[in-house]
Scaffold this motif. Sequence first.
Motif, PDB file in Angstrom:
ATOM      1  N   ARG A  78       0.424  -1.253   0.287  1.00  0.00           N
ATOM      2  CA  ARG A  78       0.463  -0.068  -0.140  1.00  0.00           C
ATOM      3  C   ARG A  78       1.251   1.335   0.448  1.00  0.00           C
ATOM      4  NH1 ARG A  78      -2.492  -4.668  -0.323  1.00  0.00           N
ATOM      5  NH2 ARG A  78      -4.440  -4.909   0.879  1.00  0.00           N
ATOM      6  N   LYS A  79       2.183   1.386   1.103  1.00  0.00           N
ATOM      7  CA  LYS A  79       2.520   2.496   0.588  1.00  0.00           C
ATOM      8  C   LYS A  79       3.738   2.639  -0.321  1.00  0.00           C
ATOM      9  CE  LYS A  79       6.495   4.607   3.349  1.00  0.00           C
ATOM     10  NZ  LYS A  79       7.244   3.982   4.918  1.00  0.00           N
ATOM     11  N   ASN A  80       4.347   1.897  -0.767  1.00  0.00           N
ATOM     12  CA  ASN A  80       4.914   1.982  -2.092  1.00  0.00           C
ATOM     13  C   ASN A  80       4.108   2.506  -2.821  1.00  0.00           C
ATOM     14  OD1 ASN A  80       7.248   1.295  -0.933  1.00  0.00           O
ATOM     15  ND2 ASN A  80       6.916  -1.525  -2.023  1.00  0.00           N
ATOM     16  N   VAL A  81       2.730   2.351  -3.296  1.00  0.00           N
ATOM     17  CA  VAL A  81       2.047   2.148  -4.749  1.00  0.00           C
ATOM     18  C   VAL A  81       1.170   3.951  -4.337  1.00  0.00           C
ATOM     19  CG1 VAL A  81      -0.501   1.760  -6.059  1.00  0.00           C
ATOM     20  CG2 VAL A  81       1.661  -0.135  -4.925  1.00  0.00           C
ATOM     21  N   LEU A  82       0.727   3.782  -2.869  1.00  0.00           N
ATOM     22  CA  LEU A  82       0.682   4.852  -2.577  1.00  0.00           C
ATOM     23  C   LEU A  82       1.126   6.287  -2.932  1.00  0.00           C
ATOM     24  CD1 LEU A  82      -1.606   7.341  -0.654  1.00  0.00           C
ATOM     25  CD2 LEU A  82       0.077   6.864   0.843  1.00  0.00           C
ATOM     26  N   PHE A  83       2.953   6.094  -3.112  1.00  0.00           N
ATOM     27  CA  PHE A  83       3.680   7.496  -2.756  1.00  0.00           C
ATOM     28  C   PHE A  83       4.647   7.465  -3.878  1.00  0.00           C
ATOM     29  CE2 PHE A  83       4.068   7.106   1.978  1.00  0.00           C
ATOM     30  CZ  PHE A  83       4.364   9.009   1.669  1.00  0.00           C
ATOM     31  N   VAL A  84       3.921   6.044  -4.876  1.00  0.00           N
ATOM     32  CA  VAL A  84       4.837   6.239  -6.127  1.00  0.00           C
ATOM     33  C   VAL A  84       3.523   6.556  -7.177  1.00  0.00           C
ATOM     34  CG1 VAL A  84       4.698   4.155  -8.519  1.00  0.00           C
ATOM     35  CG2 VAL A  84       5.791   4.174  -6.151  1.00  0.00           C
ATOM     36  N   THR A  85       1.652   6.626  -7.147  1.00  0.00           N
ATOM     37  CA  THR A  85       0.852   7.778  -7.524  1.00  0.00           C
ATOM     38  C   THR A  85       1.181   8.847  -7.321  1.00  0.00           C
ATOM     39  OG1 THR A  85      -0.223   6.970  -6.005  1.00  0.00           O
ATOM     40  CG2 THR A  85      -0.685   5.767  -7.814  1.00  0.00           C
ATOM     41  N   MET A  86       1.907   9.529  -6.178  1.00  0.00           N
ATOM     42  CA  MET A  86       1.408  10.915  -4.968  1.00  0.00           C
ATOM     43  C   MET A  86       3.173  11.446  -6.123  1.00  0.00           C
ATOM     44  SD  MET A  86       1.599  10.356  -1.121  1.00  0.00           S
ATOM     45  CE  MET A  86       2.630  12.467  -0.841  1.00  0.00           C
ATOM     46  N   GLY A  87       4.061  10.231  -6.858  1.00  0.00           N
ATOM     47  CA  GLY A  87       4.956  11.169  -7.391  1.00  0.00           C
ATOM     48  C   GLY A  87       4.785  10.819  -8.713  1.00  0.00           C
ATOM     49  N   MET A  88       3.823  10.900  -9.103  1.00  0.00           N
ATOM     50  CA  MET A  88       3.459  10.261 -10.908  1.00  0.00           C
ATOM     51  C   MET A  88       2.705  11.384 -11.139  1.00  0.00           C
ATOM     52  SD  MET A  88       1.626   7.315 -12.418  1.00  0.00           S
ATOM     53  CE  MET A  88       0.795   7.858 -14.659  1.00  0.00           C
ATOM     54  N   GLN A  89       1.219  12.089  -9.779  1.00  0.00           N
ATOM     55  CA  GLN A  89       1.031  13.001 -10.025  1.00  0.00           C
ATOM     56  C   GLN A  89       1.546  14.070 -10.406  1.00  0.00           C
ATOM     57  OE1 GLN A  89      -2.678  14.218  -7.334  1.00  0.00           O
ATOM     58  NE2 GLN A  89      -1.963  11.618  -6.555  1.00  0.00           N
ATOM     59  N   THR A  90       2.563  14.450  -8.941  1.00  0.00           N
ATOM     60  CA  THR A  90       3.492  15.767  -9.089  1.00  0.00           C
ATOM     61  C   THR A  90       4.076  15.979 -10.370  1.00  0.00           C
ATOM     62  OG1 THR A  90       3.141  15.218  -6.705  1.00  0.00           O
ATOM     63  CG2 THR A  90       5.278  16.482  -8.208  1.00  0.00           C
ATOM     64  N   GLY A  91       5.121  14.980 -10.491  1.00  0.00           N
ATOM     65  CA  GLY A  91       5.560  14.788 -11.921  1.00  0.00           C
ATOM     66  C   GLY A  91       5.313  14.979 -12.963  1.00  0.00           C
ATOM     67  N   PHE A  92       3.993  14.376 -13.021  1.00  0.00           N
ATOM     68  CA  PHE A  92       3.085  14.768 -14.790  1.00  0.00           C
ATOM     69  C   PHE A  92       3.169  16.230 -14.762  1.00  0.00           C
ATOM     70  CE2 PHE A  92       4.208  10.232 -15.267  1.00  0.00           C
ATOM     71  CZ  PHE A  92       4.361  10.196 -16.452  1.00  0.00           C
ATOM     72  N   SER A  93       2.585  16.758 -13.229  1.00  0.00           N
ATOM     73  CA  SER A  93       2.250  17.742 -13.244  1.00  0.00           C
ATOM     74  C   SER A  93       2.393  19.331 -13.748  1.00  0.00           C
ATOM     75  CB  SER A  93       0.993  18.044 -11.905  1.00  0.00           C
ATOM     76  OG  SER A  93       0.248  19.533 -12.156  1.00  0.00           O
ATOM     77  N   PHE A  94       3.855  18.576 -13.006  1.00  0.00           N
ATOM     78  CA  PHE A  94       5.215  20.152 -13.143  1.00  0.00           C
ATOM     79  C   PHE A  94       5.850  19.779 -14.909  1.00  0.00           C
ATOM     80  CE2 PHE A  94       9.399  20.500 -12.943  1.00  0.00           C
ATOM     81  CZ  PHE A  94       9.638  21.628 -12.843  1.00  0.00           C
ATOM     82  N   LEU A  95       5.569  18.326 -15.313  1.00  0.00           N
ATOM     83  CA  LEU A  95       5.805  18.396 -17.102  1.00  0.00           C
ATOM     84  C   LEU A  95       4.782  19.044 -17.597  1.00  0.00           C
ATOM     85  CD1 LEU A  95       6.856  14.483 -17.166  1.00  0.00           C
ATOM     86  CD2 LEU A  95       8.640  16.638 -17.603  1.00  0.00           C
ATOM     87  N   GLN A  96       4.213  18.913 -17.399  1.00  0.00           N
ATOM     88  CA  GLN A  96       2.347  20.139 -18.499  1.00  0.00           C
ATOM     89  C   GLN A  96       3.445  21.773 -18.349  1.00  0.00           C
ATOM     90  OE1 GLN A  96      -0.546  18.900 -16.210  1.00  0.00           O
ATOM     91  NE2 GLN A  96      -1.897  19.539 -17.447  1.00  0.00           N
ATOM     92  N   ILE A  97       4.164  21.883 -16.868  1.00  0.00           N
ATOM     93  CA  ILE A  97       4.202  23.201 -17.438  1.00  0.00           C
ATOM     94  C   ILE A  97       5.126  24.124 -18.874  1.00  0.00           C
ATOM     95  CG2 ILE A  97       5.740  25.498 -16.512  1.00  0.00           C
ATOM     96  CD1 ILE A  97       5.425  23.543 -13.962  1.00  0.00           C
ATOM     97  N   PHE A  98       5.827  22.684 -19.198  1.00  0.00           N
ATOM     98  CA  PHE A  98       6.395  23.153 -20.383  1.00  0.00           C
ATOM     99  C   PHE A  98       6.160  21.756 -21.456  1.00  0.00           C
ATOM    100  CE2 PHE A  98       8.792  21.996 -16.577  1.00  0.00           C
ATOM    101  CZ  PHE A  98       9.783  23.258 -16.759  1.00  0.00           C
TER     102      PHE A  98
END
Length: 527
Positions: A169-189
């Motif tokens: 549970r913990k691994n998937v929670l933080f991977v998906t949090m990172g996925m949200q944050t990372g791809f959201s940041f890439l949207q800026i470019f």
Amino acid sequence: MRDYDEVTAFLGEWGPFQRLIFFLLSASIIPNGFNGLSSVFLTATPEHRCRVPDTANLSLAWRNHSLPLRLQDGREVPHSCRRYRLATIVNFSALGLEPGRDVDLEQLEQESCLDGWEFSQDVYLSTIVTEWNLVCEDDWKAPFTISLFFVGVLMGSFISGQLSDRFGRKNVLFVTMGMQTGFSFLQIFSKNFEMFAVLFFLVGMGQISNYVAAFVLGMAIKLEDWRMLLLALTVPGVLCVVLWWFIPESPRWLISQGRFKEAEVIIHRAARINGIVAPSTIFDSSELQDLSSKKQQSHSILDLLRTRNIRIVTIMSIILWMTISVGYFGLSLDTPNLHGDVYLNCFLSAVVEAPAYVLAWLLLRHLPRRYSMATALFLGGSVLLFVQLVPPELNYLAIVLVMVGKFGVTAAFAMVYVYTAELYPTVVRNMGVGVSSTASRLGSILSPYFIYLGAYDRFLPYILMGSLTILTAILTLFLPESFGTPLPDTIDQMLRVKGIKYRQTPSHTRMLKDGEESPTVLKSTAF
């Protein structure tokens, strides 16, 4: 042989450790709200008109009359997607002819916005609509972007459960949090609409839950450039990284993987925080049931259609969840179209959810589910139908009615989770709620296009959402009442939908602990 709940019963149900983890997990889903409803600002469409080049040799009179007029909300405004044929009016201007006096404007040939558009910057400096001209023939792309996000949420929900079972549970929670944050940041470019839309889909997939924390929307800061707004909304996701060292893995999952020592460390920590002395050895592999070796559930999704009663409950639940989702997300996404300051309206749209959740909690504790749901839906639907009757000079009354509608729909959304879980028996409860939740996500995918209809008639989205909500409220009255009744364990024990005749069937019994009695078949209490 003891199960996990028996072994860890000494910890208590709601001690300091449990409260700590609850609030940490609540903090971890804050970015969900930012990502889920950031499209309210990112895809906003400012007022726009066809650009007439400064190099065009036009008199001031012809420049002021270069756009045909159209009727909008009872008044004539310049057309946002058409202009008079530029070569023609340049010629008239050179001849010294005056628009309206020497030339009948209604007879002039028109053309599309060949030189692009001019966008108002009164509210937004830029959005993805102004960035890539997503208007007129391309105006479908803005709601399509939002729908793609919710498609990503739907896809992510299908795989997140399986990934959690396999990798923790913990691994998937933080991977998906990172996925949200990372791809959201890439949207800026993002260089074009297609890149932005694909990244937004991936951001949606990263959402382990689409239960949007509404207050987060109200905290949207007043940034008028869409790239700066995205950057600001990405920061909370980065800050959530520190939660990795505070949120533990699920001990139950660790046990299912045979990792008893790691599970014991977490339980000892919980006992220490709760002020409880834990046994030196908590999990004995020779005594504890290995959760992974339990008999697999013999029921499938087809069991949701096995009997006439559960089939009708499933169909009604799907309609209920989909309609509520369309209303909730439709009203949230339509907030910028209300009269007045867009940021204040979005803040009010978020604030109104707080009393709605409190009311839902009180209704669930003290009143029948069916009437509570129907009342909330009737309230939400009826006020939305009244919006079209508000005179134009009373814009603030229309805003109040929309907020009351959001209040009712939000209360219903909060209650439907509990109500649906109580209607389904234990053997298929997870599947029943899962199918209903999927219907909710389909509703969220459709909701942007309800708002899109407002381009043809300002009140059409409210008429459609209000009518559907009222019809669903009526449908809710035919569902069985689960308030104060034991949860059913088998399909035969389910409460019965009103107005259907059933033949008597023997109830199935479940495996019970020593000293328990077999539950009786629940009888219908409809009306």
